[in-house]
Structure formats: C-alpha cells, structure tokens
Design a protein around this motif. Structure first.
Motif, PDB file in Angstrom:
ATOM      1  N   LEU A  42      -7.160  32.155  -4.540  1.00 59.91           N
ATOM      2  CA  LEU A  42      -6.248  31.367  -3.715  1.00 59.91           C
ATOM      3  C   LEU A  42      -6.211  29.893  -4.107  1.00 59.91           C
ATOM      4  CD1 LEU A  42      -6.930  32.816  -0.140  1.00 59.91           C
ATOM      5  CD2 LEU A  42      -4.904  33.165  -1.562  1.00 59.91           C
ATOM      6  N   SER A  43      -7.358  29.374  -4.525  1.00 56.37           N
ATOM      7  CA  SER A  43      -7.463  27.923  -4.707  1.00 56.37           C
ATOM      8  C   SER A  43      -7.929  27.477  -6.089  1.00 56.37           C
ATOM      9  CB  SER A  43      -8.436  27.352  -3.673  1.00 56.37           C
ATOM     10  OG  SER A  43      -9.758  27.819  -3.931  1.00 56.37           O
ATOM     11  N   GLY A  44      -8.482  28.393  -6.867  1.00 57.42           N
ATOM     12  CA  GLY A  44      -9.037  28.016  -8.161  1.00 57.42           C
ATOM     13  C   GLY A  44     -10.441  27.466  -8.078  1.00 57.42           C
ATOM     14  N   ILE A  45     -10.995  27.389  -6.872  1.00 60.69           N
ATOM     15  CA  ILE A  45     -12.320  26.799  -6.672  1.00 60.69           C
ATOM     16  C   ILE A  45     -13.414  27.799  -7.023  1.00 60.69           C
ATOM     17  CG2 ILE A  45     -13.948  25.927  -4.942  1.00 60.69           C
ATOM     18  CD1 ILE A  45     -11.531  24.739  -3.471  1.00 60.69           C
ATOM     19  N   GLU A  46     -14.383  27.360  -7.811  1.00 59.84           N
ATOM     20  CA  GLU A  46     -15.579  28.142  -8.129  1.00 59.84           C
ATOM     21  C   GLU A  46     -16.701  27.674  -7.200  1.00 59.84           C
ATOM     22  OE1 GLU A  46     -16.227  30.564 -10.232  1.00 59.84           O
ATOM     23  OE2 GLU A  46     -14.718  30.529 -11.823  1.00 59.84           O
ATOM     24  N   MET A  47     -16.858  28.331  -6.073  1.00 58.82           N
ATOM     25  CA  MET A  47     -17.875  27.914  -5.106  1.00 58.82           C
ATOM     26  C   MET A  47     -19.286  28.145  -5.666  1.00 58.82           C
ATOM     27  SD  MET A  47     -16.387  29.325  -1.465  1.00 58.82           S
ATOM     28  CE  MET A  47     -16.440  31.054  -1.999  1.00 58.82           C
ATOM     29  N   ASN A  48     -20.226  27.310  -5.226  1.00 60.87           N
ATOM     30  CA  ASN A  48     -21.619  27.496  -5.634  1.00 60.87           C
ATOM     31  C   ASN A  48     -22.603  27.192  -4.504  1.00 60.87           C
ATOM     32  OD1 ASN A  48     -21.414  24.707  -5.541  1.00 60.87           O
ATOM     33  ND2 ASN A  48     -21.751  24.397  -7.736  1.00 60.87           N
ATOM     34  N   LEU A  49     -22.088  27.115  -3.277  1.00 59.91           N
ATOM     35  CA  LEU A  49     -22.926  26.878  -2.103  1.00 59.91           C
ATOM     36  C   LEU A  49     -22.713  28.014  -1.107  1.00 59.91           C
ATOM     37  CD1 LEU A  49     -22.094  23.095  -1.526  1.00 59.91           C
ATOM     38  CD2 LEU A  49     -24.075  24.024  -2.758  1.00 59.91           C
ATOM     39  N   PHE A  50     -23.809  28.571  -0.599  1.00 59.85           N
ATOM     40  CA  PHE A  50     -23.734  29.678   0.352  1.00 59.85           C
ATOM     41  C   PHE A  50     -24.555  29.351   1.594  1.00 59.85           C
ATOM     42  CE2 PHE A  50     -25.809  33.721   1.829  1.00 59.85           C
ATOM     43  CZ  PHE A  50     -24.703  34.202   2.528  1.00 59.85           C
ATOM     44  N   ALA A  51     -23.904  29.355   2.760  1.00 55.84           N
ATOM     45  CA  ALA A  51     -24.583  29.146   4.044  1.00 55.84           C
ATOM     46  C   ALA A  51     -24.650  30.494   4.758  1.00 55.84           C
ATOM     47  CB  ALA A  51     -23.829  28.132   4.885  1.00 55.84           C
ATOM     48  N   PRO A  52     -25.821  31.104   4.875  1.00 56.85           N
ATOM     49  CA  PRO A  52     -25.933  32.416   5.511  1.00 56.85           C
ATOM     50  C   PRO A  52     -25.519  32.363   6.980  1.00 56.85           C
ATOM     51  CG  PRO A  52     -27.954  31.844   4.335  1.00 56.85           C
ATOM     52  CD  PRO A  52     -27.125  30.600   4.421  1.00 56.85           C
ATOM     53  N   PRO A  53     -24.695  33.292   7.434  1.00 58.74           N
ATOM     54  CA  PRO A  53     -24.329  33.336   8.851  1.00 58.74           C
ATOM     55  C   PRO A  53     -25.571  33.389   9.742  1.00 58.74           C
ATOM     56  CG  PRO A  53     -22.915  34.796   7.608  1.00 58.74           C
ATOM     57  CD  PRO A  53     -23.979  34.327   6.653  1.00 58.74           C
ATOM     58  N   SER A  54     -25.562  32.584  10.799  1.00 60.21           N
ATOM     59  CA  SER A  54     -26.676  32.474  11.748  1.00 60.21           C
ATOM     60  C   SER A  54     -27.968  32.010  11.088  1.00 60.21           C
ATOM     61  CB  SER A  54     -26.925  33.814  12.455  1.00 60.21           C
ATOM     62  OG  SER A  54     -25.773  34.248  13.136  1.00 60.21           O
ATOM     63  N   GLY A  55     -27.889  31.518   9.860  1.00 59.70           N
ATOM     64  CA  GLY A  55     -29.085  31.071   9.148  1.00 59.70           C
ATOM     65  C   GLY A  55     -30.027  32.205   8.801  1.00 59.70           C
ATOM     66  N   SER A  56     -29.499  33.428   8.720  1.00 54.46           N
ATOM     67  CA  SER A  56     -30.332  34.607   8.494  1.00 54.46           C
ATOM     68  C   SER A  56     -30.330  35.000   7.022  1.00 54.46           C
ATOM     69  CB  SER A  56     -29.820  35.776   9.345  1.00 54.46           C
ATOM     70  OG  SER A  56     -30.569  36.945   9.100  1.00 54.46           O
ATOM     71  N   PHE A  57     -31.512  35.026   6.414  1.00 53.34           N
ATOM     72  CA  PHE A  57     -31.619  35.411   5.008  1.00 53.34           C
ATOM     73  C   PHE A  57     -33.039  35.891   4.730  1.00 53.34           C
ATOM     74  CE2 PHE A  57     -33.135  31.080   5.110  1.00 53.34           C
ATOM     75  CZ  PHE A  57     -34.181  31.059   4.190  1.00 53.34           C
ATOM     76  N   ASN A  58     -33.212  36.526   3.586  1.00 51.56           N
ATOM     77  CA  ASN A  58     -34.545  36.887   3.122  1.00 51.56           C
ATOM     78  C   ASN A  58     -34.600  36.713   1.613  1.00 51.56           C
ATOM     79  OD1 ASN A  58     -33.164  39.086   2.086  1.00 51.56           O
ATOM     80  ND2 ASN A  58     -33.947  40.539   3.595  1.00 51.56           N
ATOM     81  N   SER A  59     -35.648  37.190   0.978  1.00 58.56           N
ATOM     82  CA  SER A  59     -35.799  36.992  -0.460  1.00 58.56           C
ATOM     83  C   SER A  59     -34.689  37.668  -1.247  1.00 58.56           C
ATOM     84  CB  SER A  59     -37.164  37.505  -0.921  1.00 58.56           C
ATOM     85  OG  SER A  59     -37.295  38.894  -0.658  1.00 58.56           O
ATOM     86  N   THR A  60     -34.179  38.792  -0.739  1.00 59.05           N
ATOM     87  CA  THR A  60     -33.082  39.470  -1.425  1.00 59.05           C
ATOM     88  C   THR A  60     -31.826  38.616  -1.402  1.00 59.05           C
ATOM     89  OG1 THR A  60     -33.978  41.653  -0.871  1.00 59.05           O
ATOM     90  CG2 THR A  60     -31.650  41.551  -1.477  1.00 59.05           C
ATOM     91  N   THR A  61     -31.545  38.001  -0.250  1.00 58.51           N
ATOM     92  CA  THR A  61     -30.399  37.103  -0.151  1.00 58.51           C
ATOM     93  C   THR A  61     -30.513  35.964  -1.153  1.00 58.51           C
ATOM     94  OG1 THR A  61     -30.379  37.555   2.235  1.00 58.51           O
ATOM     95  CG2 THR A  61     -29.001  35.745   1.446  1.00 58.51           C
ATOM     96  N   LEU A  62     -31.687  35.372  -1.232  1.00 56.92           N
ATOM     97  CA  LEU A  62     -31.900  34.270  -2.167  1.00 56.92           C
ATOM     98  C   LEU A  62     -31.715  34.735  -3.611  1.00 56.92           C
ATOM     99  CD1 LEU A  62     -35.076  32.630  -0.565  1.00 56.92           C
ATOM    100  CD2 LEU A  62     -32.716  31.804  -0.437  1.00 56.92           C
ATOM    101  N   LYS A  63     -32.196  35.923  -3.906  1.00 54.82           N
ATOM    102  CA  LYS A  63     -32.062  36.481  -5.248  1.00 54.82           C
ATOM    103  C   LYS A  63     -30.593  36.682  -5.607  1.00 54.82           C
ATOM    104  CE  LYS A  63     -32.915  38.968  -9.014  1.00 54.82           C
ATOM    105  NZ  LYS A  63     -33.238  38.302 -10.296  1.00 54.82           N
ATOM    106  N   VAL A  64     -29.849  37.297  -4.703  1.00 58.54           N
ATOM    107  CA  VAL A  64     -28.431  37.543  -4.957  1.00 58.54           C
ATOM    108  C   VAL A  64     -27.681  36.228  -5.147  1.00 58.54           C
ATOM    109  CG1 VAL A  64     -26.288  38.421  -3.971  1.00 58.54           C
ATOM    110  CG2 VAL A  64     -28.389  39.755  -3.756  1.00 58.54           C
ATOM    111  N   ALA A  65     -27.903  35.291  -4.241  1.00 61.03           N
ATOM    112  CA  ALA A  65     -27.226  34.001  -4.344  1.00 61.03           C
ATOM    113  C   ALA A  65     -27.533  33.338  -5.683  1.00 61.03           C
ATOM    114  CB  ALA A  65     -27.640  33.096  -3.189  1.00 61.03           C
ATOM    115  N   ASN A  66     -28.789  33.367  -6.070  1.00 59.91           N
ATOM    116  CA  ASN A  66     -29.178  32.772  -7.341  1.00 59.91           C
ATOM    117  C   ASN A  66     -28.534  33.496  -8.518  1.00 59.91           C
ATOM    118  OD1 ASN A  66     -31.027  30.830  -8.765  1.00 59.91           O
ATOM    119  ND2 ASN A  66     -31.838  32.740  -9.611  1.00 59.91           N
ATOM    120  N   ASP A  67     -28.484  34.821  -8.457  1.00 63.07           N
ATOM    121  CA  ASP A  67     -27.848  35.601  -9.522  1.00 63.07           C
ATOM    122  C   ASP A  67     -26.366  35.271  -9.664  1.00 63.07           C
ATOM    123  OD1 ASP A  67     -30.239  36.849 -10.071  1.00 63.07           O
ATOM    124  OD2 ASP A  67     -29.736  38.719  -9.019  1.00 63.07           O
TER     125      ASP A  67
END
Length: 240
Positions: free
Chosen positions: A142-167
């Motif tokens: 839609l915009s051409g933007i390559e996002m690189n910041l992820f804010a987990p909904p409700s601040g909920s995450f674990n090591s898998t979330t961090l791994k995926v985001a980093n990947d």
C-alpha cells in the motif's frame, strides 16, 4: 495495545486478496521453520527505551481502532512539527486504507502491531511469523514502506516472538511509560502518566482516543519545555 473488544477486529476471510497473502506467507513460514521449535540467542531482546545518553523521547500510537481521533492527533503533531511512531494492525489497515495512507502522508513513522491483535506469547513460530509477515507485505504494497519495528499487542511476547521478529529484520518494541488510555478515559491521567518523571530515551505508549487526542498538545508542550526532543522510535533507538 491492551486487550480490546473483538467487535473491532475485522474478518480477513471476507477479503480474498488478504486470504491469499495469509496462505502464501503461512507456507513460507512453515517451510522456513519446519517443526516450529525455536531457540533465541541471549542477545535478542525486546527494547523498552531509546538511547539514555540523548534527550530524546518518542510517542508511540498503537492503532486498531479510534479512527475518529486520528485526524486530530495528526493535526496536533503537525502544529508542533513533531513526528510520532504509529504501530498499525494489519486488519485495521486492510479496512482503513485511506486513514492509513493519511498517516503515511503526514510523515509519521510506521511500525507493525501484528495482524489480528493476538497474544503472541501463546503463538508458535509459524503463527508469529504470519502475524508479522502478512502485515509487512500489506503495508509495503500500500505504501512502499519496509517496516522494521514490531510492538506486540498487549505487550505479550516470548522468545519465539523475539526470534521471529529478528528473523524478519524487526526490533521488538515495548515502552517505558504507559498512558493506559484504553482503560482510563481521563485526559488528566493520560497527561500525568505521559509526563511524570521524564527520562532520556522514554517511549510513551498511547492510542487514538478522545482523551488522548485532547491531551496530546499539552504532552508535547511539556516534553519540549522540559528540554527534550520528540523523535520517532527508530531515531530514538538509533536505527534511522
């Protein structure tokens, strides 16, 4: 963003284009990770604040609802010539392309808030992957933007979330100050929570609500008069 009524979530199954994106990314994610069992390096961590050596503060706006208040917030940001970081939900973008593009057009930084506002610490690798990757693809198309910041909904995450985001070349962003404006509909509380004991690198979390829109100008004035700069999250953490 905190847990909110399911009424605000859109049904992506009604949109054939988005369904195709989800299916495509699902199979890519599955092939990438196989059994969905991952381990995360100790140096992959969530970010709770920016550079503490610089007098910078960021305003984070998580968006899944509150369409009627976005325009007022953008006008206030323009009035004071400052930029915020808007973390957008994928299903919200799919249903509100015009508002999303208005945010983009105003020069705000855009980050990801997942697609369906799910509890990411309960998701396996593939489900985490889909939430982030599908939203990324939609926003880019839609915009051409390559996002690189992820804010987990409700601040909920674990090591898998961090791994995926980093990947996926994302930083996982949390916050240092929470206005809790989704719960407490009080302009004064929003203002006090955003401005109390300001520190270098603060990341201030808010949402597009009536009382937040009303308090935003006062928050910006206080931050600037206190000798801080208001910058995007990307600048605050040193990646832009």
């Amino acid at each position: 963003m905190k847990k909110i009524s399911s009424k605000v979530f859109c049904n992506v199954l009604s949109n054939a284009v988005i369904v195709c994106l989800i299916l495509m990314v699902f199979f890519v994610g599955f092939a990438y990770n196989g059994l969905s069992t991952v381990f995360v390096d100790n140096d992959v961590k969530a970010i709770y604040n920016g550079d503490k050596s610089k007098k910078n503060i960021s305003l984070m706006v998580n968006v899944y609802w509150g369409n009627e208040y976005v325009a007022d917030m953008l006008k206030t940001l323009e009035k004071y010539n400052v930029k915020a970081t808007f973390f957008v939900g994928g299903c919200w973008v799919a249903k509100n392309e015009d508002i999303f593009l208005t945010i983009v057009g105003s020069g705000q930084e855009i980050g990801s808030h997942g697609y369906f506002h799910k509890d990411h610490k309960k998701l396996d690798y593939n489900a985490n992957y889909n939430e982030i990757a599908v939203t990324h693809k939609l926003v880019k198309e839609l915009s051409g933007i390559e996002m690189n910041l992820f804010a987990p909904p409700s601040g909920s995450f674990n090591s898998t979330t961090l791994k995926v985001a980093n990947d996926l070349n994302y930083r996982t962003i949390m916050w240092s100050k929470d206005t809790i404006d989704w719960r407490d509909k009080d302009e004064g509380l929003v203002y006090s929570r955003a401005t109390k004991n300001l520190q270098n690198g603060d990341l201030i979390l808010m949402h597009p609500t009536e009382h937040t829109a009303a308090a935003l100008g006062k928050i910006i004035e206080y931050v600037l008069k206190s000798g801080f700069n208001i910058v995007t999250v990307g600048e605050n953490i040193g990646i832009t």
